[in-house]
Scaffold this active site. Structure first.
Site, PDB file in Angstrom:
ATOM      1  N   HIS A 176       1.027  -1.099   0.504  1.00 56.22           N
ATOM      2  CA  HIS A 176      -0.010  -0.119  -0.139  1.00 56.22           C
ATOM      3  C   HIS A 176       0.722   1.321  -0.080  1.00 56.22           C
ATOM      4  O   HIS A 176       1.510   1.905   1.001  1.00 56.22           O
ATOM      5  CB  HIS A 176      -1.083   0.204   1.494  1.00 56.22           C
ATOM      6  CG  HIS A 176      -1.744  -1.239   1.052  1.00 56.22           C
ATOM      7  ND1 HIS A 176      -2.201  -1.812   2.034  1.00 56.22           N
ATOM      8  CD2 HIS A 176      -2.303  -1.456   0.133  1.00 56.22           C
ATOM      9  CE1 HIS A 176      -3.512  -2.996   1.881  1.00 56.22           C
ATOM     10  NE2 HIS A 176      -3.210  -2.559   0.677  1.00 56.22           N
ATOM     11  N   GLU A 179       1.736   3.878   3.116  1.00 55.28           N
ATOM     12  CA  GLU A 179       2.332   3.300   4.173  1.00 55.28           C
ATOM     13  C   GLU A 179       3.938   2.780   4.412  1.00 55.28           C
ATOM     14  O   GLU A 179       4.638   1.764   4.044  1.00 55.28           O
ATOM     15  CB  GLU A 179       1.846   1.588   4.595  1.00 55.28           C
ATOM     16  CG  GLU A 179       0.702   1.450   4.714  1.00 55.28           C
ATOM     17  CD  GLU A 179      -0.429   0.336   4.214  1.00 55.28           C
ATOM     18  OE1 GLU A 179       0.136  -0.470   3.812  1.00 55.28           O
ATOM     19  OE2 GLU A 179      -1.852   0.080   4.289  1.00 55.28           O
ATOM     20  N   ARG A 234      -2.767   4.654  -2.024  1.00 53.98           N
ATOM     21  CA  ARG A 234      -3.122   3.418  -0.980  1.00 53.98           C
ATOM     22  C   ARG A 234      -2.938   2.505  -3.092  1.00 53.98           C
ATOM     23  O   ARG A 234      -1.751   1.336  -2.560  1.00 53.98           O
ATOM     24  CB  ARG A 234      -4.461   3.271  -0.666  1.00 53.98           C
ATOM     25  CG  ARG A 234      -4.506   1.469  -0.459  1.00 53.98           C
ATOM     26  CD  ARG A 234      -5.888   1.407   0.597  1.00 53.98           C
ATOM     27  NE  ARG A 234      -6.399   0.039   0.662  1.00 53.98           N
ATOM     28  CZ  ARG A 234      -6.098  -0.807   1.330  1.00 53.98           C
ATOM     29  NH1 ARG A 234      -5.158  -0.037   2.776  1.00 53.98           N
ATOM     30  NH2 ARG A 234      -5.889  -2.229   2.051  1.00 53.98           N
ATOM     31  N   HIS A 304       2.875  -3.682   6.622  1.00 56.91           N
ATOM     32  CA  HIS A 304       1.722  -2.572   6.007  1.00 56.91           C
ATOM     33  C   HIS A 304       1.901  -2.384   7.495  1.00 56.91           C
ATOM     34  O   HIS A 304       3.153  -2.171   8.639  1.00 56.91           O
ATOM     35  CB  HIS A 304       0.447  -3.388   6.207  1.00 56.91           C
ATOM     36  CG  HIS A 304      -0.234  -4.205   4.905  1.00 56.91           C
ATOM     37  ND1 HIS A 304      -0.412  -3.790   3.488  1.00 56.91           N
ATOM     38  CD2 HIS A 304       0.619  -5.360   4.305  1.00 56.91           C
ATOM     39  CE1 HIS A 304      -0.614  -4.582   2.853  1.00 56.91           C
ATOM     40  NE2 HIS A 304      -0.095  -5.653   3.189  1.00 56.91           N
ATOM     41  N   GLU A 378       1.719  -5.809  10.060  1.00 58.11           N
ATOM     42  CA  GLU A 378       0.513  -3.774  10.561  1.00 58.11           C
ATOM     43  C   GLU A 378       1.468  -3.158  11.341  1.00 58.11           C
ATOM     44  O   GLU A 378       1.407  -3.052  12.525  1.00 58.11           O
ATOM     45  CB  GLU A 378      -0.334  -4.009  10.920  1.00 58.11           C
ATOM     46  CG  GLU A 378      -1.620  -4.272  10.413  1.00 58.11           C
ATOM     47  CD  GLU A 378      -2.211  -3.765   9.189  1.00 58.11           C
ATOM     48  OE1 GLU A 378      -1.494  -2.330   8.720  1.00 58.11           O
ATOM     49  OE2 GLU A 378      -3.105  -4.026   8.072  1.00 58.11           O
TER      50      GLU A 378
HETATM   51  O1  0X9 Z   1      -6.492  -4.081   4.965  1.00 59.48           O
HETATM   52  C1  0X9 Z   1      -5.061  -5.129   4.645  1.00 59.48           C
HETATM   53  O2  0X9 Z   1      -4.782  -4.899   3.823  1.00 59.48           O
HETATM   54  C2  0X9 Z   1      -4.717  -4.814   5.379  1.00 59.48           C
HETATM   55  N1  0X9 Z   1      -4.318  -3.713   6.339  1.00 59.48           N
HETATM   56  S1  0X9 Z   1      -3.905  -1.639   5.934  1.00 59.48           S
HETATM   57  O3  0X9 Z   1      -4.104  -1.329   7.056  1.00 59.48           O
HETATM   58  N2  0X9 Z   1      -2.016  -1.449   5.728  1.00 59.48           N
HETATM   59  O4  0X9 Z   1      -4.203  -2.166   4.620  1.00 59.48           O
HETATM   60  C3  0X9 Z   1      -4.339  -6.205   6.483  1.00 59.48           C
HETATM   61  C4  0X9 Z   1      -4.272  -7.637   5.816  1.00 59.48           C
HETATM   62  C5  0X9 Z   1      -4.113  -8.108   6.521  1.00 59.48           C
HETATM   63  N3  0X9 Z   1      -4.909  -9.637   5.104  1.00 59.48           N
HETATM   64  C6  0X9 Z   1      -5.835  -9.949   4.766  1.00 59.48           C
HETATM   65  N4  0X9 Z   1      -6.519  -9.259   4.503  1.00 59.48           N
HETATM   66  N5  0X9 Z   1      -5.763 -10.902   3.624  1.00 59.48           N
HETATM   67 ZN    ZN Z   2      -1.161  -1.802   4.018  1.00 60.64          ZN
END
Ligand code: 0X9
Ligand code: ZN
Ligand code: ZN
Length: 417
Positions: A176, A179, A234, A304, A378
């Site tokens: 992303h 980040e 993003r 992330h 994260e």
């Molecule tokens: O939503 C996401 O892609 C991730 N959080 S973020 O705030 N960096 O965008 C979390 C990803 C967790 N894993 C999956 N959703 N597979």
């Molecule tokens: Zn992310």
């Protein structure tokens, strides 16, 4: 000298593009207490064009859930009024986003030299990948796994002492675009590896017995865009047929329950899953590489920010992975290691419950390919600065995260067969 001046000039111009772009924008945190207040949040989402910092909060919001969102300057008073009148508990996390953005860089005079304690632009990171490989030929090699939508080469660093039948750990950063602490960590990890090999016994053993594939930035086009046009971008930067909106969420674009939950079919949304699994050149390149190296890759780590979480499968379903107990205890121990340095608290668990259900993520996909150790980090913080983490936090964040990564790598090494 001339070339250097031109570089400085270009950096100054691109920094100028964004000057004041976020002036007066605010970031709010709300915790709706009941369904009525949840509806207020949903109203904001659909009528006030607020930007949720935890994507998809708009559709997933429920009572007692913490929600952070950004509001345009000219809407911020209206939004604040609405929150006050409706009695929704709120806090202004960032009062003036532009001021926070300015504060993320320590030094005003920025020249395009690489630093592990600064946010580096893509040009600088790309040059760094070449240099670190050239300077450590017995430990690091660079390859290209594909090209981005805009044609940039996707550099991958392979680290480790050469040896027969080595297993590997794959780690990527920069899925992303906004980040920024994520690519900073991948660079830090590579630095630590080359600097502490032969000195730190754990790192030495890891590199003697395992290879690390490190992809410093997956979504390079998006990352470049956050430097030149929109710090809050993003997604990727690909065009979408039949829409003027740009980009796909790379972490909704993998073939793992693709677009069934916590992802959007609308190209304008921040969690757009793309026209098909692996529709993005960047995700396709990553998936192809992992498929080709399935016999060696034993762990997959994807980095992330923000929220201070250590997640593992699944996110596309509430079903628990077969080795749930094992993954949970690894995550517990890795979080403990991480906290040992600066007492930074991490929460851990399966994505679906620890953060939110969201399909099409690379962690779930890698897991279902048979890579039984698959984790999403994260990184810092929990919202004080969010994506705009000041540069002064790069070092402590990377140091503590390194402890967790080394723990996981060492666990994987000890459980290879
Ligand atoms: O939503 C996401 O892609 C991730 N959080 S973020 O705030 N960096 O965008 C979390 C990803 C967790 N894993 C999956 N959703 N597979
Ligand atoms: Zn992310
Ligand atoms: Zn290979």
């Amino acid at each position: 000298m001339w070339a250097l001046l031109v570089l400085i000039g270009a950096a100054a111009v691109s920094a100028h593009l964004q000057d004041l772009a976020f002036d007066g924008q605010k970031v709010f945190r709300v915790i709706p207490q009941n369904d009525e207040q949840v509806e207020i949040i949903s109203f904001l989402a659909s009528n006030m064009q607020v930007d949720f910092w935890q994507p998809d909060s708009a559709t997933l919001v429920r009572p007692k859930m913490q929600v952070d969102f950004r509001v345009e300057a000219d809407k911020s008073f209206e939004v604040e009024d609405l929150l006050k009148e409706s009695g929704v508990e709120y806090r202004v996390l960032i009062d003036n986003l532009q001021a926070a953005l300015d504060a993320q860089f320590d030094s005003k005079a920025r020249i395009a030299t690489h630093s592990y304690e600064k946010y580096n632009n893509w040009e600088t990171i790309a040059a760094w990948t070449a240099n670190i490989a050239a300077q450590n030929p017995d430990l690091v090699s660079r390859s290209v796994i594909g090209k981005t939508y805009e044609g940039r080469p996707m550099y991958l660093l392979k680290m480790g002492k050469s040896g027969p039948n080595k297993k590997a750990i794959f780690m990527d950063c920069g899925f992303h675009a906004r980040e920024w602490i994520s690519p900073a960590f991948c660079q830090w990890f590579v630095k630590e590896a080359v600097e502490t090999y032969g000195k730190d016994s754990v790192m030495t053993t890891l590199l003697n017995r395992l290879d690390f594939y490190v992809l410093p930035v997956l979504n390079i086009d998006g990352y470049v865009y956050t430097w030149t046009n929109d710090r809050m971008w993003r997604k990727t930067r690909s065009k979408n047929a039949g829409s003027s909106c740009i980009g796909t969420d790379p972490n909704r674009n993998f073939n793992a329950g693709w677009c069934t939950i916590g992802a959007s079919k609308k190209p304008c949304d921040p969690t757009y899953c793309g026209s098909a699994p692996e529709s993005e050149r960047e995700t396709k390149a990553l998936a192809d590489f992992i498929r080709e190296h399935l016999s060696t890759v034993k762990a997959y780590l994807t980095v992330h920010s923000y929220s201070q979480l250590l997640l593992f499968p699944y996110s596309y379903t509430y079903k628990l992975p077969l080795n749930y107990e094992e993954l949970n205890s690894i995550a517990r121990a890795a979080s403990k290691e991480l906290a040992s340095l600066y007492n930074t608290k991490y929460t851990y668990g399966p994505g679906a419950t620890a953060i939110y259900p969201a399909a099409g993520g690379s962690d779930d996909w890698a897991y279902d390919q048979g890579i039984k150790y698959s984790f999403t980090f994260e990184l810092r913080d929990t919202g004080r600065y969010g994506f705009i983490l000041p540069e002064s936090q790069i070092k402590p964040t990377c140091e503590e995260t390194l402890l967790a990564v080394k723990y996981i790598a060492n666990y994987v090494l000890e459980h290879l067969y």
